[in-house]
Design a protein around this motif. Structure first.
Motif, PDB file in Angstrom:
ATOM      1  N   TYR A  81      28.364  50.475  63.987  1.00 34.36           N
ATOM      2  CA  TYR A  81      28.212  51.884  63.597  1.00 34.36           C
ATOM      3  C   TYR A  81      29.271  52.752  64.283  1.00 34.36           C
ATOM      4  N   ILE A  82      29.423  52.566  65.583  1.00 33.81           N
ATOM      5  CA  ILE A  82      30.351  53.423  66.351  1.00 33.81           C
ATOM      6  C   ILE A  82      31.793  53.145  65.934  1.00 33.81           C
ATOM      7  N   LYS A  83      32.133  51.875  65.770  1.00 32.39           N
ATOM      8  CA  LYS A  83      33.516  51.538  65.404  1.00 32.39           C
ATOM      9  C   LYS A  83      33.872  52.053  64.013  1.00 32.39           C
ATOM     10  N   LYS A  84      32.895  51.963  63.108  1.00 34.38           N
ATOM     11  CA  LYS A  84      33.158  52.419  61.741  1.00 34.38           C
ATOM     12  C   LYS A  84      33.379  53.935  61.723  1.00 34.38           C
ATOM     13  N   ARG A  85      32.549  54.623  62.469  1.00 32.04           N
ATOM     14  CA  ARG A  85      32.582  56.084  62.424  1.00 32.04           C
ATOM     15  C   ARG A  85      33.683  56.680  63.297  1.00 32.04           C
ATOM     16  N   TYR A  86      33.960  56.045  64.436  1.00 35.64           N
ATOM     17  CA  TYR A  86      34.859  56.679  65.415  1.00 35.64           C
ATOM     18  C   TYR A  86      36.139  55.896  65.692  1.00 35.64           C
ATOM     19  N   LYS A  87      36.311  54.746  65.071  1.00 34.44           N
ATOM     20  CA  LYS A  87      37.504  53.911  65.293  1.00 34.44           C
ATOM     21  C   LYS A  87      37.767  53.742  66.791  1.00 34.44           C
ATOM     22  N   ASN A  88      38.983  54.138  67.217  1.00 33.57           N
ATOM     23  CA  ASN A  88      39.287  53.965  68.643  1.00 33.57           C
ATOM     24  C   ASN A  88      39.249  55.266  69.428  1.00 33.57           C
ATOM     25  N   GLU A  89      38.484  56.223  68.919  1.00 29.49           N
ATOM     26  CA  GLU A  89      38.382  57.504  69.632  1.00 29.49           C
ATOM     27  C   GLU A  89      37.658  57.364  70.961  1.00 29.49           C
ATOM     28  N   ILE A  90      36.841  56.321  71.064  1.00 23.17           N
ATOM     29  CA  ILE A  90      36.089  56.106  72.304  1.00 23.17           C
ATOM     30  C   ILE A  90      35.899  54.599  72.494  1.00 23.17           C
ATOM     31  N   GLY A  91      35.957  54.159  73.733  1.00 27.10           N
ATOM     32  CA  GLY A  91      35.791  52.737  74.016  1.00 27.10           C
ATOM     33  C   GLY A  91      34.320  52.344  74.058  1.00 27.10           C
ATOM     34  N   LYS A 139      34.216  65.826  75.169  1.00 26.17           N
ATOM     35  CA  LYS A 139      34.483  65.998  76.604  1.00 26.17           C
ATOM     36  C   LYS A 139      35.580  65.062  77.098  1.00 26.17           C
ATOM     37  N   LYS A 140      36.004  64.143  76.248  1.00 27.67           N
ATOM     38  CA  LYS A 140      37.022  63.131  76.600  1.00 27.67           C
ATOM     39  C   LYS A 140      36.496  62.078  77.586  1.00 27.67           C
ATOM     40  N   ILE A 141      35.212  61.789  77.508  1.00 27.52           N
ATOM     41  CA  ILE A 141      34.677  60.636  78.232  1.00 27.52           C
ATOM     42  C   ILE A 141      35.280  59.398  77.563  1.00 27.52           C
ATOM     43  N   PRO A 142      35.960  58.521  78.318  1.00 24.33           N
ATOM     44  CA  PRO A 142      36.717  57.443  77.672  1.00 24.33           C
ATOM     45  C   PRO A 142      35.864  56.346  77.037  1.00 24.33           C
ATOM     46  N   MET A 143      34.660  56.139  77.574  1.00 22.15           N
ATOM     47  CA  MET A 143      33.930  54.941  77.123  1.00 22.15           C
ATOM     48  C   MET A 143      32.419  55.122  77.270  1.00 22.15           C
ATOM     49  N   VAL A 144      31.700  54.463  76.374  1.00 18.66           N
ATOM     50  CA  VAL A 144      30.241  54.393  76.525  1.00 18.66           C
ATOM     51  C   VAL A 144      29.851  52.936  76.773  1.00 18.66           C
ATOM     52  N   ALA A 145      28.730  52.753  77.461  1.00 20.12           N
ATOM     53  CA  ALA A 145      28.203  51.409  77.728  1.00 20.12           C
ATOM     54  C   ALA A 145      26.844  51.311  77.043  1.00 20.12           C
ATOM     55  N   LEU A 146      26.666  50.269  76.228  1.00 19.13           N
ATOM     56  CA  LEU A 146      25.445  50.168  75.410  1.00 19.13           C
ATOM     57  C   LEU A 146      24.413  49.225  76.023  1.00 19.13           C
ATOM     58  N   PHE A 147      23.158  49.673  76.044  1.00 22.33           N
ATOM     59  CA  PHE A 147      22.065  48.848  76.569  1.00 22.33           C
ATOM     60  C   PHE A 147      20.872  48.900  75.616  1.00 22.33           C
ATOM     61  N   PRO A 148      20.396  47.754  75.148  1.00 21.94           N
ATOM     62  CA  PRO A 148      19.324  47.732  74.151  1.00 21.94           C
ATOM     63  C   PRO A 148      17.932  47.597  74.770  1.00 21.94           C
ATOM     64  N   GLN A 149      16.979  48.277  74.164  1.00 24.49           N
ATOM     65  CA  GLN A 149      15.578  47.963  74.459  1.00 24.49           C
ATOM     66  C   GLN A 149      15.105  47.045  73.342  1.00 24.49           C
ATOM     67  N   ILE A 199      25.344  62.317  70.542  1.00 31.54           N
ATOM     68  CA  ILE A 199      25.719  62.045  71.932  1.00 31.54           C
ATOM     69  C   ILE A 199      27.151  61.487  72.015  1.00 31.54           C
ATOM     70  N   ILE A 200      27.552  60.749  70.979  1.00 28.17           N
ATOM     71  CA  ILE A 200      28.926  60.232  70.968  1.00 28.17           C
ATOM     72  C   ILE A 200      29.915  61.364  70.664  1.00 28.17           C
ATOM     73  N   ASP A 201      29.550  62.229  69.714  1.00 32.13           N
ATOM     74  CA  ASP A 201      30.407  63.399  69.430  1.00 32.13           C
ATOM     75  C   ASP A 201      30.655  64.182  70.718  1.00 32.13           C
ATOM     76  N   LYS A 202      29.565  64.401  71.444  1.00 36.06           N
ATOM     77  CA  LYS A 202      29.663  65.177  72.692  1.00 36.06           C
ATOM     78  C   LYS A 202      30.573  64.473  73.706  1.00 36.06           C
ATOM     79  N   SER A 203      30.417  63.163  73.799  1.00 37.39           N
ATOM     80  CA  SER A 203      31.242  62.396  74.749  1.00 37.39           C
ATOM     81  C   SER A 203      32.716  62.473  74.378  1.00 37.39           C
ATOM     82  N   ILE A 204      33.003  62.355  73.084  1.00 41.18           N
ATOM     83  CA  ILE A 204      34.397  62.397  72.637  1.00 41.18           C
ATOM     84  C   ILE A 204      34.987  63.783  72.888  1.00 41.18           C
TER      85      ILE A 204
END
Ligand code: PBG
Length: 328
Positions: A110-120, A74-84, A67-72
């Motif tokens: 996980y996201i920062k390690k894998r994607y650095k600053n590609e997405i907020g 498409k150039k979606i700038p940022m994801v917002a995380l919500f935990p269950q 889902i993050i690959d897809k967002s990047i």
């Protein structure tokens, strides 16, 4: 305002062809305008549907990459995380919020390690996913206590920032939390971490499906009316925004979205600050179920997102962000 008169003026002339309509169009929407919320769950290889939200899932961390690959892409700038959060990890103090191995912290790493600053990455600051009573703050003698809650929210913010979170988004509606969080972030060398304040957050029934998704619904005792805003009010929204700007908010949010376009426009006109809109879970579910049942067609997604732009939103947090096709 000066305008012509029929028959010299025919408004339909400019609407006749697609090229002409495109030429006079006043607003546009691109993926740059969208923020995608993502629900997190424990375990491995999990992608669990959320009953009240068609096409929306809770992901275990090892399933996030798609889902993050897809967002990047498409150039979606940022994801917002919500935990269950698992029920057994919830308590009245919401202490799981301060666990550096909680779901949100693990996901940020996980996201920062894998994607650095590609997405907020944007993270909610509030205790409701973690408290056994489902409230955003600490409960004492049936009261949500403001200042003691802020102390915890500051710690939660520092923890998220230290994990690599780019944008801290307090959604709790305690008084004075933006200033305190900004001060402590700066003191700890996180002066580059942005703050998006949920400055204008109404006590709304449109949050229902979200509370399902993060599992706080059954838990919630009472309502959130002593801290979230009364939907009868406009001036109160402007006061909330001005306070948060003074306290150091980089951007402000209005929430829910579509029923509050008047507020978005008002805030934008008064403050000329980046304003985000949140098309919340209840709005999403109504539209998604309407489409699913063939009551309305899926162009309403584009239509509603454009309405936010027209009202003056810089960006929109929407569960449709990765589903809508804007490549035309
Ligand atoms: C938690 C929070 C809520 C939402 C975002 N952060 C729910 C609430 O305040 O009860 C709602 C989002 C949505 O409905 O999509 N503070």
């Amino acid at each position: 305002m000066i305008t012509g008169k029929y028959p010299n003026l025919r408004m339909r002339r400019s609407r006749k062809n697609s090229w002409s309509r495109r030429l006079v169009q006043e607003n546009s929407l691109s993926y740059n305008d969208l923020i995608l919320p993502i629900f997190l769950t424990d375990g491995s290889n999990q992608k669990i549907p959320i009953k009240s939200m068609p096409n929306i899932y809770r992901y275990s961390i090892d399933r996030l990459s798609k889902i993050i690959d897809k967002s990047i892409k498409k150039k979606i700038p940022m994801v917002a995380l919500f935990p269950q959060t698992k029920i057994k990890l919830k308590n009245p103090l919401g202490s799981e919020a301060l666990n550096e191995n909680n779901l949100v912290c693990k996901a940020i790493r996980y996201i920062k390690k894998r994607y650095k600053n590609e997405i907020g990455i944007m993270c909610d600051v509030a205790l409701d996913p973690y408290t056994s009573h489902g409230h955003d703050g600490l409960l004492k003698n049936s009261k949500i206590v403001n200042d003691e809650t802020i102390n915890v929210l500051v710690k939660q913010s520092l923890l998220q920032a230290s994990m690599g979170c780019d944008v801290i988004a307090p959604s709790d509606m305690m008084d004075g939390r933006i200033g305190k969080i900004r001060k402590e972030l700066d003191k700890n060398k996180f002066e580059d971490v942005q703050i998006i304040s949920y400055a204008v957050k109404y006590a709304s029934s449109f949050y229902g499906p979200f509370r399902d998704a993060v599992g706080s619904k059954g838990a919630l005792r009472g309502d959130k009316k002593t801290y979230q805003m009364d939907f009868k009010n406009t001036n109160e929204a402007l006061r909330e925004v001005s306070i948060d700007i003074k306290e150091g908010a980089d951007m402000v949010m209005v929430k829910p979205g579509l029923p509050y376009l008047d507020i978005i426009k008002n805030v934008k006109e008064h403050f000329k600050i980046p304003v985000l809109a949140y098309q919340v879970s209840g709005e999403y579910s109504l539209i998604a179920n309407g489409i699913k049942q063939g009551i309305i067609d899926d162009n309403v997604i584009y239509e509603t997102l454009m309405a936010f732009k027209r009202a003056g939103s810089n960006a929109i947090i929407s569960y449709f962000a990765d589903q809508i096709n804007l490549d035309f």
